[in-house]
Write an enzyme that holds these catalytic residues in place. Sequence first.
Site, PDB file in Angstrom:
ATOM      1  N   ARG A 230     -18.746  -2.506   3.984  1.00 21.15           N
ATOM      2  CA  ARG A 230     -18.784  -3.842   3.310  1.00 21.15           C
ATOM      3  C   ARG A 230     -20.330  -3.971   3.205  1.00 21.15           C
ATOM      4  NH1 ARG A 230     -18.583  -8.780   6.387  1.00 21.15           N
ATOM      5  NH2 ARG A 230     -18.230 -10.481   4.507  1.00 21.15           N
TER       6      ARG A 230
ATOM      7  N   GLU B  58       0.768  -1.274  -0.172  1.00 20.97           N
ATOM      8  CA  GLU B  58       0.091   0.171   0.236  1.00 20.97           C
ATOM      9  C   GLU B  58       0.860   1.183   0.002  1.00 20.97           C
ATOM     10  OE1 GLU B  58      -0.428  -2.641   2.159  1.00 20.97           O
ATOM     11  OE2 GLU B  58      -2.058  -3.512   1.548  1.00 20.97           O
TER      12      GLU B  58
END
Lengths: 317, 280
Positions: free
Chosen positions: A171, A62
Amino acid sequence: MLSKLTYKEKKATRDGFGDGMTQLGRRNKKVVALCADLVGSLKIQTFIDENPERFIQVGIAEANMMGIAAGLATAGKIPFTTTFANFSTGRVYDQIRQSIAYSHKNVKICASHAGLTLGEDGATHQILEDVGMMKMLPGMTVINPADYTQTKEATIAIAKHKGPVYLRFGRPSWPVFVPKGKFEIGKALKLNNGKHITIVATGHMLWYAVEASKELEKEGITVDLINIHTIKPLDEGAILRSVKKTGCCLVAEEHQRNGGLGESVAGVLARKFPAPMAMVAVDDSFGESGKPDQLLKKYGLSPKHIYKAARKLVKKK
Amino acid sequence: MASIKQLEKIASQVRRDIIRQTAGANSGHPGGSLGCADFMTALYFGIMKHNKKFKMTGKDEDMFFLSNGHISPVWYSVLARSGYYPVKELKTFRKINSRLQGHPATHEGLPGIRVASGSLGQGISVAIGAALAKKMDKDKRTIYALTGDGELQEGQVWEAMMFAAHHKVDNLIVTVDWNGQQIDGPTKKVMALGNLEAKWKSFGWKVIKMDGHNMSEILKVMKEAKAACGKGKPICILMTTAMGRGVDFMEGTHKWHGKATNPEQTKNALSQLKETLGDY
């Protein structure tokens, strides 16, 4: 107005992001998507299929992704980094700070699976500090949309906005209820007019605030319901106008109380119109494994918690 | 393109600028700056196609990214001497209201700088992003980056190395300032880098070694590196340098990594470096 806030279906905010990316891929050739090995979770497969030359798989790295995004932006692209919220912020804070925020790069940091509603994966992944970290960065715009529609519209809108943006979504399947075509960066969305209490909600908590408001109205407590999707820059005017009318303010968010939207609102009220406040947020705690609704209940973020806190606050006025 | 003699003359002035900037601020990093003076001079006056009328996007130009931002004095000098901004602005280095921040930044709008650096290990990633953008735009120019050797201790560097080879970022030339020194001492003692050549190679890069104080070798190797672009591999130049090069009492030690010379030392240092283009 409250009675109009209902839903026919549930969809995840991350699906709104994915569908927004599909549209952006077709409309804006400068948009480039990057992902750190979470394509399926971020719902960007259609974007990739349609624009393979504008997708960059970075693997599980990342920090490198944030740097690459800064380089792409330097050369005039509009990079959208995609991974979980935890890995979009805490893991790469210094990269964002130096290479993106301080360097004024037009990077869109798109973060899924934020908060407790990530569920079963547990506290390692349930970041509840991300809004605080990101809003402290000078020049960073912070957006936390409330449902599928708003996330899709926000995704499209941030491509037109010049400057770094943190877009936070989640989510779980969640009610789709926010009216279409209302999203504007930095502008609060008024969802109900009331006179007894201002309720400010962001992200998934907006739906719970709607449910709580409906219960409160049954008892004659009318709610001025404000959706803050853009946590920074904050629409101070909308909050002040409402609180001047109602005299008190409750803020609901799926985040630590420390560093969250509640603190931002408290700051505005403390400076400009001190008024009684309540915050429905996580109280200096990590989460744990469980189902989203179970977790929200256990950590004090259910509709009932909002309802109770609101009643108590109104009595205190 | 400037001749080798001319480049050496410019490098001497750049070294004077470094000493005078850091002495003027009574802070900054002269050691690594002096070590990279020859390379940076060659890059800006002999190698890169660049435009002093600065454009952030670098379209149709070569672009340079400095990862080890603490050697800002050398960069500020070559940018000023290239005409990006007035040379006299060098005297504002590290002072209040200056565009010449302690570490390079875009925030104050200094021409020639495209991203802030200073917190180490980030520059190669940024350079990769710019290189990918050039490929998307079918822009044939080259991306250059410079990194310190101590900086290679940062994990992000190895993420970037893996990425560049996997994605065949072959319009990228990364130079490592291999001076073997870092703040706390020799890299061998602080955190040994091992066989750097083997490490870069095993990560899939084309590796070329270079003496960073031999101007004709710098030009030759950089030309060779440029010719190797477009062949599927990113390119790494392992450049041996001496920290503090050009000033006898500063050379080859980490002690001048982050310390400015006092007035007497400054006088001594400047006496060893010819003024060739005129001090600011």
